[in-house]
Design an enzyme around this catalytic site. Structure first.
Site, PDB file in Angstrom:
ATOM      1  N   HIS A   8       0.821  -1.223   0.000  1.00 63.14           N
ATOM      2  CA  HIS A   8       0.000   0.000   0.000  1.00 63.14           C
ATOM      3  C   HIS A   8       0.853   1.270   0.000  1.00 63.14           C
ATOM      4  O   HIS A   8       2.049   1.254   0.310  1.00 63.14           O
ATOM      5  CB  HIS A   8      -0.918   0.013   1.232  1.00 63.14           C
ATOM      6  CG  HIS A   8      -0.158   0.041   2.533  1.00 63.14           C
ATOM      7  ND1 HIS A   8       0.391   1.206   3.045  1.00 63.14           N
ATOM      8  CD2 HIS A   8       0.150  -0.938   3.407  1.00 63.14           C
ATOM      9  CE1 HIS A   8       1.006   0.938   4.183  1.00 63.14           C
ATOM     10  NE2 HIS A   8       0.884  -0.362   4.423  1.00 63.14           N
ATOM     11  N   GLU A  83      -2.148  -7.215   7.130  1.00 61.94           N
ATOM     12  CA  GLU A  83      -0.854  -7.066   7.799  1.00 61.94           C
ATOM     13  C   GLU A  83      -0.805  -7.859   9.104  1.00 61.94           C
ATOM     14  O   GLU A  83      -1.844  -8.152   9.712  1.00 61.94           O
ATOM     15  CB  GLU A  83      -0.567  -5.585   8.061  1.00 61.94           C
ATOM     16  CG  GLU A  83       0.817  -5.294   8.653  1.00 61.94           C
ATOM     17  CD  GLU A  83       1.977  -5.784   7.776  1.00 61.94           C
ATOM     18  OE1 GLU A  83       2.029  -7.003   7.491  1.00 61.94           O
ATOM     19  OE2 GLU A  83       2.841  -4.976   7.420  1.00 61.94           O
TER      20      GLU A  83
END
Length: 204
Positions: A8, A83
């Site tokens: 990201h 994550e």
């Protein structure tokens, strides 16, 4: 099949050197800018489908990279590529202005990740390796994806965990470094065998 695996864009917590993990922090303006640049660089890639971490910063990055294609192809959230969850460590600052790592736990995480102990309410490296491997095995053996071009939007640690299925080098988890924000890794898979074509490419 060909995978484009991307970390990201930048968030405010990235800039502040805060432990982010499972905290749902959106992209900062710089992260939006870089994701749009990446999308422009990849505009001619014929993506068929996208899998993204359900966290805002990853899904936002995916949609910005896809641009107009985001309205035409499936964008599917999958928690297995979310994550690593840092539990009680989330939100703490892990680096000072000079880049010095402030906490012993995070020093271990970046230098000897296999020895990183699972924080309270969190995960360790073995946990994220297991769930990303489950995702990887499912996708590379999915006949419906056999001839597809796939975008995967994820996170620094999760990207390296996912790519361990390509590197097959468990003693070298970080493979040199944490992936850069909007770094693109391209992997070709044929008959279950994966080949890394491009590593951590950032478009400026």
């Amino acid at each position: 099949m060909r995978f484009y695996i991307i970390r990201h864009g930048v968030t405010e917590w990235n800039a502040l050197k805060k432990v982010q993990g499972a905290a749902d922090i959106p992209l900062a303006p710089e992260g939006i800018r870089l994701a749009k640049i990446t999308g422009e660089a990849l505009k001619d890639v014929p993506f068929d489908i996208c899998f993204t971490s359900p966290l805002k910063r990853a899904e936002e990055t995916a949609r910005l990279v896809l641009g107009e294609k985001a309205d035409r192809i499936p964008v599917i959230p999958d928690k297995r590529i979310q994550e690593i969850d840092f539990g009680v460590l989330e939100g703490t600052r892990f680096k000072d202005e000079n880049g010095k790592i402030l906490s012993e736990e995070m020093k271990i995480f970046f230098s000897e990740p296999q020895k990183f102990k699972r924080p309270e309410n969190g995960e360790n490296i073995q946990d994220i390796l297991a769930r990303t491997r489950d995702f990887w095995e499912e996708k590379i053996h999915d006949p419906s994806l056999e001839d597809k071009t796939v975008l995967i939007a994820s996170h620094g640690c999760a990207v390296r965990a996912l790519l361990q299925n390509v590197y097959r080098d468990p003693d070298n988890f970080w493979h040199g470094s944490v992936p850069p924000n909007c770094g693109v890794n391209i992997v070709d898979v044929q008959n279950g065998e994966a080949v890394l074509i491009e590593e951590d490419k950032v478009y400026y």
